[in-house]
Design a protein around this motif. Structure first.
Motif, PDB file in Angstrom:
ATOM      1  N   UNK A 152       1.008  -7.581  -5.044  1.00  9.44           N
ATOM      2  CA  UNK A 152      -0.379  -7.182  -5.290  1.00  9.44           C
ATOM      3  C   UNK A 152      -0.694  -5.943  -4.463  1.00  9.44           C
ATOM      4  N   UNK A 153      -1.537  -5.089  -4.978  1.00  2.63           N
ATOM      5  CA  UNK A 153      -2.001  -3.921  -4.239  1.00  2.63           C
ATOM      6  C   UNK A 153      -3.192  -4.278  -3.380  1.00  2.63           C
ATOM      7  N   UNK A 154      -3.534  -3.366  -2.493  1.00  4.91           N
ATOM      8  CA  UNK A 154      -4.737  -3.580  -1.691  1.00  4.91           C
ATOM      9  C   UNK A 154      -4.497  -3.711  -0.218  1.00  4.91           C
ATOM     10  N   UNK A 155      -3.280  -3.423   0.240  1.00  3.83           N
ATOM     11  CA  UNK A 155      -2.996  -3.508   1.671  1.00  3.83           C
ATOM     12  C   UNK A 155      -3.382  -2.231   2.379  1.00  3.83           C
ATOM     13  N   UNK A 156      -2.689  -1.958   3.481  1.00  3.63           N
ATOM     14  CA  UNK A 156      -2.921  -0.717   4.210  1.00  3.63           C
ATOM     15  C   UNK A 156      -3.414  -0.904   5.619  1.00  3.63           C
ATOM     16  N   UNK A 157      -3.670  -2.146   6.018  1.00  2.64           N
ATOM     17  CA  UNK A 157      -4.205  -2.354   7.354  1.00  2.64           C
ATOM     18  C   UNK A 157      -3.209  -2.153   8.458  1.00  2.64           C
ATOM     19  N   UNK A 158      -1.921  -2.127   8.142  1.00  2.00           N
ATOM     20  CA  UNK A 158      -0.910  -2.040   9.198  1.00  2.00           C
ATOM     21  C   UNK A 158      -0.217  -0.694   9.212  1.00  2.00           C
ATOM     22  N   UNK A 174       0.853  -1.188   0.000  1.00  2.00           N
ATOM     23  CA  UNK A 174       0.000   0.000   0.000  1.00  2.00           C
ATOM     24  C   UNK A 174       0.886   1.234   0.000  1.00  2.00           C
ATOM     25  N   UNK A 175       0.307   2.365  -0.429  1.00  2.00           N
ATOM     26  CA  UNK A 175       1.045   3.623  -0.444  1.00  2.00           C
ATOM     27  C   UNK A 175       2.013   3.734  -1.590  1.00  2.00           C
ATOM     28  N   UNK A 176       1.726   3.073  -2.721  1.00  2.00           N
ATOM     29  CA  UNK A 176       2.648   3.088  -3.856  1.00  2.00           C
ATOM     30  C   UNK A 176       1.917   3.410  -5.146  1.00  2.00           C
ATOM     31  N   UNK A 177       2.606   4.130  -6.024  1.00  2.00           N
ATOM     32  CA  UNK A 177       2.099   4.338  -7.373  1.00  2.00           C
ATOM     33  C   UNK A 177       2.334   3.076  -8.190  1.00  2.00           C
ATOM     34  N   UNK A 178       1.706   3.005  -9.358  1.00  2.00           N
ATOM     35  CA  UNK A 178       1.867   1.833 -10.219  1.00  2.00           C
ATOM     36  C   UNK A 178       3.328   1.643 -10.629  1.00  2.00           C
ATOM     37  N   UNK A 179       4.042   2.735 -10.895  1.00  2.00           N
ATOM     38  CA  UNK A 179       5.433   2.620 -11.341  1.00  2.00           C
ATOM     39  C   UNK A 179       6.324   2.063 -10.227  1.00  2.00           C
ATOM     40  N   UNK A 180       6.083   2.497  -8.998  1.00  2.00           N
ATOM     41  CA  UNK A 180       6.871   1.985  -7.870  1.00  2.00           C
ATOM     42  C   UNK A 180       6.545   0.514  -7.637  1.00  2.00           C
ATOM     43  N   UNK A 181       5.265   0.174  -7.741  1.00  2.00           N
ATOM     44  CA  UNK A 181       4.860  -1.227  -7.555  1.00  2.00           C
ATOM     45  C   UNK A 181       5.478  -2.109  -8.639  1.00  2.00           C
ATOM     46  N   UNK A 182       5.562  -1.594  -9.867  1.00  2.00           N
ATOM     47  CA  UNK A 182       6.178  -2.365 -10.944  1.00  2.00           C
ATOM     48  C   UNK A 182       7.665  -2.585 -10.672  1.00  2.00           C
ATOM     49  N   UNK A 183       8.340  -1.563 -10.157  1.00  2.00           N
ATOM     50  CA  UNK A 183       9.752  -1.697  -9.801  1.00  2.00           C
ATOM     51  C   UNK A 183       9.929  -2.728  -8.696  1.00  2.00           C
ATOM     52  N   UNK A 184       9.023  -2.707  -7.730  1.00  2.00           N
ATOM     53  CA  UNK A 184       9.070  -3.675  -6.641  1.00  2.00           C
ATOM     54  C   UNK A 184       8.866  -5.089  -7.168  1.00  2.00           C
ATOM     55  N   UNK A 185       7.927  -5.247  -8.111  1.00  2.00           N
ATOM     56  CA  UNK A 185       7.653  -6.569  -8.665  1.00  2.00           C
ATOM     57  C   UNK A 185       8.872  -7.120  -9.391  1.00  2.00           C
ATOM     58  N   UNK A 186       9.568  -6.272 -10.143  1.00  2.00           N
ATOM     59  CA  UNK A 186      10.759  -6.740 -10.856  1.00  2.00           C
ATOM     60  C   UNK A 186      11.826  -7.246  -9.888  1.00  2.00           C
ATOM     61  N   UNK A 187      11.883  -6.637  -8.718  1.00  2.00           N
ATOM     62  CA  UNK A 187      12.895  -7.039  -7.742  1.00  2.00           C
ATOM     63  C   UNK A 187      12.472  -8.263  -6.947  1.00  2.00           C
TER      64      UNK A 187
END
Length: 604
Positions: free
Chosen positions: A206-212, A184-197
């Motif tokens: 996957x997106x959709x967090x934020x409970x913590x 949670x708290x990420x743009x699509x581009x940051x999430x894509x960078x995270x996925x590559x790593x």
């Protein structure tokens, strides 16, 4: 609760490391399992409710991996049939004849049937019995025999993660169920960078967090669900980053013995001994997919720490507390009505392999919470990396037209070097960043360089006029002057006009000994020397004959020649280098110069 039979049962010979753990009335061995037997598993599909899902035993596959067997099962519950294999079900306990057989751990991508491979419980219970020390993973290897280049370090970080991990993909073979890394708290581009790593490491981002968002050890997430109990079939969450940006890996608890928690049925990262936070959690939903269904879940409260991460299971201790590093990022943006800026806070796991990557993701995500970088961008930024021994890494610089690349380079590369240095273990106390984003471009180029005279005599003054040009802006003129030393030999010498980028390269060639560390102190010093070079400075350098030496890291620019001959004796262990000579002038321009010009000056 696990049912126990009234009659005693026989089992296979139990390995010595499981003596005192194995209970024939509690666990069932693979030797007792036959095709066609009815089974069930426990897992969570919604909230924190542990439910029973019917299974059918298809077979026991011998040597599915070297020295390891697996139980092959098929789901008979309508929900399992609808979703197929689900990422996040890793660790869901499987019971046969009321006894624990193992955990769901493997599956097939694009599988039409809910087929699972089950890791036998005997293999899982071995996790943590080897007495391994806490580890940080394979680490990153940097060549410190040459001058440090933070750009190369950043490339090495990316390359190291993209090539790591095992076989977590493939439609035609049984592979580990990927752990959903809910963010949670990420743009699509940051999430894509995270996925590559992270996807090569066995995660499905996957997106959709934020409970913590407000999670701390022993603290509440603010949700109505604050259950901290670890129960078979319940969520087992590994929060890698908590706070205003969250990254949490979701799996399932297999077994609980006292304060020991077993889960996943496969490795998390395969690091052996680890120190990572462990939390109970809740499932928001299960997303059905033709390729691979997955759970979206979040932690409810950190209540322990993982201590073992092995090929067959993870093992944690309830009540243990994993060390995490606080990250504070203040962001001031041109498009934010809050002119004073916004302060964000996170906690990142302390791990030499994961921390640099998570820091990169965290800073990038927080700086872009209110939007991506504008096409024309200038970032004024500063930061401090505080170490446990009162040392620190500090920087204060400017970047233009590079988005966040140079902020990340200056903030993350030093962390990777420090946490993977070969000299001694480094504890980082905190990260503190301040980033100001403006919608402008301050690149500049050299329009002209003029000398007052191209031929000078020793003792004479040389004036240098430099004119910089910028796009859609007036040209700026800067004047430098030198007095040529009276003892300068006749000859032709170079005069270099450059900005911060080329000045760094000049220093590395002229004084490489400054940037080749010998121990932790010189590593910290070399990093700080690099970060002290300002990109908006204009440098004018007159190269002159060298007049001294550098002995290891000690600079002796005025050393007499006779002394230099003695120190340069080949029988001496200390390494000596000729110390180059130059005169230097610099000025802060407020622009980032991207080119250089070299001219010749003749001393008569």
């Amino acid at each position: 609760m696990i049912c126990c039979a009234a009659q005693p049962r026989s089992a296979e010979n139990v390995p010595g490391e499981l003596e005192g753990i194995w209970d024939v009335n509690r666990y069932i061995s693979t030797g007792e399992i036959k095709p066609g037997m009815e089974a069930y598993c426990l897992t969570v599909y919604k909230a924190t409710v542990v439910e029973k899902f019917g299974l059918e035993v298809l077979s026991v596959v011998k040597d599915v991996m070297p020295g390891r067997d697996a139980i092959l099962v098929r789901g008979t519950d309508e929900r399992f049939i609808h979703t197929g294999p689900v990422a996040g079900c890793s660790g869901s306990p499987v019971y046969i004849e009321g006894r624990l057989a193992g955990a769901l751990a493997f599956g097939w991508t694009f599988s039409k049937d809910p087929l699972y491979g089950v890791t036998p419980i005997a293999d899982m219970l071995r996790a943590g019995t080897g007495g391994q020390k806490t580890g940080d993973g394979p680490g990153l290897n940097f060549d410190l025999s040459k001058p440090i280049d933070l750009k190369d370090v950043e490339k090495e970080i990316s390359a190291g993660f993209s090539s790591a991990g095992g076989d977590f993909s493939g439609a035609q073979q049984m592979t580990m169920l990927p752990s959903p890394l809910v963010v949670s708290g990420m743009t699509d581009s940051v999430r894509a960078d995270l996925a590559r790593a992270f996807e090569p490491l066995g995660f499905e981002v996957v997106g959709g967090g934020g409970g913590s968002a407000s999670l701390t050890a022993g603290g509440s997430s603010g949700s109505d669900v604050c259950d901290t109990a670890f129960v078979p079939g319940g969520c087992l969450v590994v929060p890698l980053m908590t706070g205003d940006v969250t990254l949490e890996a979701v799996g399932t608890v297999t077994e609980v013995r006292g304060n020991d928690v077993y889960g996943f049925g496969h490795s998390f990262l395969g690091y052996g001994g680890v120190d990572l936070p462990m939390a109970a959690g809740q499932v928001h939903t299960v997303v059905s997919s033709v390729a691979r269904s997955f759970k979206i879940g979040t932690s409810t409260r950190i209540a322990g720490a993982l201590t073992s991460d092995e090929s067959t299971a993870v093992r944690g201790k309830v009540g243990a507390k994993a060390r995490m590093i606080p990250l504070k990022v203040k962001v001031t943006r041109y498009n934010d009505p809050n002119l004073a800026g916004r302060v964000y806070n996170c906690q990142i796991v302390d791990n030499r392999t994961l921390t640099p990557l998570l820091l990169r993701v965290g800073v990038s995500a927080l700086a872009q919470l209110r939007g991506a970088m504008p096409p024309d961008n200038t970032l004024y930024y500063r930061g401090n990396i505080e170490l446990d021994d009162r040392q620190s890494i500090s920087f204060d610089n400017v970047s233009t037209g590079q988005d966040l690349a140079e902020v990340i380079r200056d903030g993350v590369s030093p962390v990777a070097l420090l946490m993977n240095n070969p000299y001694s273990k480094v504890k980082i106390k905190s990260f503190d960043f301040d980033v100001q984003v403006s919608e402008k471009n301050i690149l500049a180029g050299i329009w002209s360089v003029e000398l007052s005279q191209s031929k000078v005599k020793p003792g004479e003054r040389l004036d240098v006029d430099v004119v910089l040009e910028r796009f859609l802006a007036q040209k700026q003129k800067y004047t430098f002057n030198f007095v040529v030393p009276k003892d300068t030999p006749a000859g032709t010498y170079q005069l270099i006009v450059c900005g911060g980028y080329d000045y760094e390269e000049f220093l590395k060639k002229a004084t490489p000994f400054r940037f080749v560390p010998e121990n932790l102190d010189t590593l910290v010093g070399a990093i700080n020397d690099i970060l002290a070079i300002n990109r908006d400075e204009l440098h004018c350098i007159l190269i002159l004959p060298g007049g001294g030496v550098a002995l290891e890291n000690a600079e002796l620019p005025e050393l007499p020649a006779t002394k230099a001959l003695v120190l340069g004796d080949a029988t001496r262990a200390a390494k000596m280098q000729v110390y180059p000579g130059w005169l230097e002038r610099k000025v802060r321009t407020g622009f980032v110069l991207v080119d250089q010009q070299v001219m010749n000056v003749t001393v008569e």
